[in-house]
Design a protein around this motif. Structure first.
Motif, mmCIF file in Angstrom:
data_model
loop_
_atom_site.group_PDB
_atom_site.id
_atom_site.type_symbol
_atom_site.label_atom_id
_atom_site.label_comp_id
_atom_site.label_asym_id
_atom_site.label_seq_id
_atom_site.Cartn_x
_atom_site.Cartn_y
_atom_site.Cartn_z
ATOM 1 N N ASP B 4 43.923 41.607 44.343
ATOM 2 C CA ASP B 4 43.025 42.239 45.306
ATOM 3 C C ASP B 4 43.172 41.637 46.691
ATOM 4 O OD1 ASP B 4 42.122 44.015 43.543
ATOM 5 O OD2 ASP B 4 40.040 43.324 43.467
ATOM 6 N N LYS B 7 45.975 43.241 48.400
ATOM 7 C CA LYS B 7 45.583 44.599 48.838
ATOM 8 C C LYS B 7 44.783 44.535 50.125
ATOM 9 C CE LYS B 7 45.352 46.610 44.215
ATOM 10 N NZ LYS B 7 44.424 46.906 43.126
ATOM 11 N N HIS B 8 43.796 43.618 50.138
ATOM 12 C CA HIS B 8 42.973 43.496 51.340
ATOM 13 C C HIS B 8 43.813 43.098 52.537
ATOM 14 C CE1 HIS B 8 38.943 44.295 49.986
ATOM 15 N NE2 HIS B 8 39.146 43.572 48.893
ATOM 16 N N ILE B 10 46.963 43.758 53.204
ATOM 17 C CA ILE B 10 47.703 44.923 53.710
ATOM 18 C C ILE B 10 46.757 45.872 54.444
ATOM 19 C CG2 ILE B 10 49.017 46.969 53.052
ATOM 20 C CD1 ILE B 10 50.045 45.319 50.644
#
Lengths: 321, 320
Positions: B4, B7-8, B10
Motif C-alpha cells: 500500500d 501505491k500511495h 505513486i
C-alpha cells in the motif's frame, strides 16, 4: 361480435391517429433543430469545400477538388496532419493507460483512494484555457517555475545526465518556443487534463466486475496479481475500454484551447502544433478562406464518424478481448 | 501494508503533478510582480505593501491642480508642491499584493460582466436543451407513431456529429443571418442536444406505462404529461445532464472565440481571460492569475461540495 367490435376498432384507430399527431408535435422542434443545426451545416460544408467562397463576396467559383488537392499536397497541411495524429496517437494511449492504472490503484485502496480520485478529476472540471495560461507561466524559459526548478540541479550529481548537463551549460529548453519540445508539451498537457476522466470511467467499469470471477480464478489456481488482471479484470473491462478509447480519440482530435492560448499566431514553432481544429479556425474564420476550411472540416468529420462507427461495431459484437 | 505504501507513493507523485498548476495559479494570484519574477515569497508571498504605479500616475497633478493646492503649502515652489502631492499619492496607492491583484482583476476588465454573460449563456443553453429534448424523448420512448424508428435513427446518426467540428459552416450561416456578436450566436448551436434526447429517452423507457395511463385517465393531455408527470420523475437524470451541460459550456472557449469578435459586452469568462492575456505586460501576471482563479473557482467548489453528482454527470457519456 363484429358489430360490437367495429366502433371499438374505430375508436382505437382514432386514438392511434391522435397519438401519432401529438408525437409528431412533440418531436418537431427537436427534428427541425437537428436539421438546421447539425445536418444542414454538414451539407453546407460539403458544398463549400468545392468552391472558393469567402464571406462578403457575392459570388464564388466551383473549383472541383482543388481544395482537397491542396490539403494533400501542401507541406503546411502535411504538418497539420502530422501534428494532429502525433497528438492523438500519444495522448490517447497514455491517458487511457494512466486512467486505467490510476483506477486500479485507487480502487484497491478503498475509501482512502477517493482522495486521489477527487484530485485527479480536478483538471477535468477546470477551464482548460485558464489552466493553459498557468502552464504557459510555469513553462516560461526564464521566470517559469519549471526551469527554475531544473536549474537547482546545476552543480549537483545530476549534471552528469546529458539533459541536465546541456541545460546547465546552454540553458534549459524554451519548451513552448522550441520546435522539438512544443508538440510533446502539448501532449503532456492533454494527458494531464484528460486522464482523470478516463480514470472515473474505468472506476465505474470496475464496479461492474463480479467478485465471483476473482474467486473462480483463484479456484483455478490464478495466484499472481498480474495473471488476475490479465485473465479477469482486463477482459471484463473490454466494453469500458472501447468506450474510453473512442471518447479519448474524439476529444484529442478536437484539441484547440491550448494551441490557441500558447501560439495565437500560426500553430507553434515551425507549425509543429498546427492541429486540425486550429487550422479550421485560422483558415476558415480568420483568413476567410472558406473553401479550404470546409475541406478540412469534411476530413475532420470523416475521421470522427469513422471512429464512432468502429466503436459501435465493436460494442455490438460485445467484444471481450 | 508495504504494498500500500508503494501505491500511495505513486499516487502522491501523480497528485503533485496534477495539483502543481492549481497551486501555482493560486500562489501567483497572491504575489507581487517582483516576487513572481524572482520566484520568491513562498506560497502566499510576503504581502509587503506595494505601490500601484498606475494609480499614482493618475494622481499626477497638472498645472491647475497645483495652483489649486498652493494655499495648503504656503511658501513652496510648484515643484515642491507636486512632489508633496505625489508622495501622498504613493501612500494612498499602497496596498497588499493580494488586494492589488484581485481588485485589478475586476477593475482592468469588466470581469463581473463576463461572469454574468457566462451564467446567462450556460443557463439559457441548458433550459432550451431541456425544453426541446424532453418532449422528443418522451415521444420516442412512450408514444407509438409511424416513423418513430426513423426519427430515432436520425438521433443516433446526429450523435456522430460533434458541434465543434461543424463550427465553420455554422459560423457562416450565422454570419449570413446577421447573428454573429449576439447572445443568440453563443446559444443557438447548442440548443439541440442529441445526446440529451438519447439520454432522456433511455431514462423514460424505464418509467412504467401505468403511470402515464393513469395520467391519461385523469384527462391530462400528452403535453401536460410531459411537464407534469415525466419532468418530475426525470429529475435525477436531468440533474446529471445539467452538470454535464453546464461544465461543458462554462469552460467552452472555441465557439465563443469564433462568433464573438467585437464587443467585450458579450465576452464569456474564457474570452475575457484571453483578452487580458493579450494585452498584459509582465507586471500583470498577478491580476491575470487572480482572474483565472475567479473563473475556475465556481465549478471547482461546486464539484468539491457535490462530488458524487458531478462525477455521475460528467461520466454520463459513459452510458450506453
Amino acid at each position: 361480435m363484429a358489430v360490437i367490435d367495429a366502433p371499438v376498432a374505430a375508436r382505437t384507430s382514432r386514438e392511434v391517429n391522435r397519438q401519432a399527431r401529438t408525437a409528431w408535435g412533440l418531436t418537431t422542434p427537436a427534428l427541425a433543430l437537428m436539421f438546421l443545426i447539425l445536418l444542414v451545416p454538414v451539407v453546407v460544408a460539403g458544398v463549400l469545400s468545392f468552391t472558393n467562397y469567402s464571406l462578403g463576396n457575392s459570388s464564388f467559383d466551383w473549383v472541383g477538388f482543388k481544395n482537397y488537392d491542396r490539403l494533400l499536397s501542401r507541406s503546411t497541411y502535411e504538418k497539420m496532419f502530422i501534428a494532429t495524429f502525433t497528438y492523438v496517437v500519444v495522448v490517447v494511449p497514455v491517458s487511457v493507460a494512466l486512467g486505467l492504472g490510476a483506477a486500479l490503484l485507487v480502487n484497491s485502496l478503498g475509501r482512502i483512494g477517493d482522495v486521489y480520485k477527487t484530485i485527479y478529476f480536478l483538471p477535468v472540471m477546470a477551464t482548460l484555457l485558464a489552466m493553459a495560461i498557468v502552464w504557459e507561466f510555469m513553462l516560461h524559459p526564464t521566470i517559469g517555475v519549471i526551469n527554475q526548478t531544473l536549474e537547482l540541479s546545476c552543480g549537483t550529481f545530476l549534471e552528469a545526465i546529458r539533459f541536465f548537463g546541456n541545460g546547465c551549460a546552454d540553458g534549459f529548453p524554451l519548451w513552448l518556443g522550441d520546435r522539438d519540445y512544443a508538440i510533446w508539451v502539448l501532449c503532456f498537457i492533454g494527458v494531464w487534463q484528460g486522464f482523470g476522466f478516463n480514470m472515473v470511467l474505468y472506476l465505474a467499469g470496475l464496479t461492474g466486475v463480479h467478485r465471483e470471477l476473482y474467486h473462480a480464478a483463484e479456484m483455478d489456481g490464478v495466484k499472481s496479481a498480474w495473471e488476475r488482471f490479465r485473465l479477469v479484470t482486463w477482459p471484463a473491462l473490454g466494453p469500458t475500454t472501447v468506450f474510453v478509447v473512442t471518447i479519448s480519440c474524439i476529444r484529442a482530435f478536437q484539441v484547440f484551447d491550448t494551441v490557441e492560448a500558447f501560439w495565437p499566431q500560426g500553430g507553434g514553432p515551425n507549425k509543429s502544433t498546427y492541429v486540425m481544429m486550429f487550422a479550421i479556425f485560422e483558415k476558415g474564420v480568420q483568413q476567410n478562406l472558406i473553401g479550404i476550411g470546409s475541406a478540412i472540416t469534411m476530413l475532420f468529420l470523416v475521421f470522427v464518424m469513422f471512429l464512432t462507427l468502429i466503436q459501435r461495431w465493436l460494442v455490438e459484437r460485445k467484444v471481450h478481448y | 501494508m508495504t504494498r500500500d505504501i508503494w501505491k500511495h507513493l505513486i499516487l502522491v507523485i501523480g497528485a503533485i503533478i496534477v495539483l502543481a498548476p492549481f497551486y501555482m495559479m493560486l500562489s501567483y494570484s497572491f504575489k507581487s510582480p517582483g516576487e513572481i519574477d524572482r520566484g520568491t515569497g513562498g506560497f502566499f508571498g510576503r504581502q509587503e505593501m506595494m505601490v500601484d504605479e498606475r494609480c499614482v500616475q493618475l494622481r499626477d497633478p497638472n498645472r491647475d491642480e497645483i495652483a489649486a493646492a498652493a494655499p495648503q503649502y504656503p511658501g513652496k515652489s510648484d515643484r515642491e508642491i507636486r512632489d508633496a502631492i505625489m508622495e501622498e499619492a504613493a501612500v494612498a496607492c499602497a496596498m497588499r499584493p493580494v488586494v492589488f491583484n484581485y481588485t485589478k482583476a475586476f477593475i482592468e476588465a469588466p470581469l463581473l460582466r463576463y461572469l454574468l454573460n457566462g451564467v446567462i449563456v450556460t443557463v439559457s443553453i441548458f433550459v432550451i436543451q431541456v425544453l426541446v429534448a424532453l418532449p422528443a424523448a418522451y415521444a420516442l420512448a412512450k408514444l407509438k407513431f409511424w416513423g418513430r424508428e426513423a426519427v430515432f435513427g436520425l438521433v443516433l446518426f446526429c450523435l456522430l456529429i460533434p458541434v465543434h467540428a461543424i463550427a465553420l459552416p455554422l459560423y457562416i450561416i450565422l454570419a449570413k443571418v446577421g447573428l454573429t456578436n449576439t447572445y443568440a450566436a453563443l446559444v443557438v448551436p447548442w440548443t439541440i442536444s442529441v445526446f440529451g434526447i438519447f439520454l432522456m429517452r433511455q431514462f423514460f423507457m424505464t418509467v412504467p406505462d401505468d403511470l402515464i395511463d393513469a395520467a391519461r385517465m385523469d384527462g391530462m393531455t400528452e403535453f401536460a404529461i410531459v411537464w407534469r408527470v415525466m419532468l418530475p420523475t426525470a429529475v435525477p437524470a436531468l440533474l446529471a445532464f445539467a452538470i454535464f451541460s453546464i461544465v461543458a459550456h462554462w469552460n467552452d472557449y472555441f465557439w465563443p472565440r469564433i462568433v464573438v469578435t467585437g464587443s467585450r459586452d458579450l465576452f464569456t469568462p474564457p474570452l475575457g481571460l484571453r483578452e487580458f492575456k493579450g494585452d498584459a505586460d509582465g507586471s500583470f501576471f498577478g491580476p491575470m492569475m487572480a482572474t483565472a482563479t475567479i473563473i475556475v473557482t465556481p465549478l471547482i467548489v461546486a464539484f468539491l461540495v457535490a462530488q458524487r453528482r458531478f462525477i455521475e454527470g460528467i461520466t454520463l457519456t459513459g452510458m450506453k
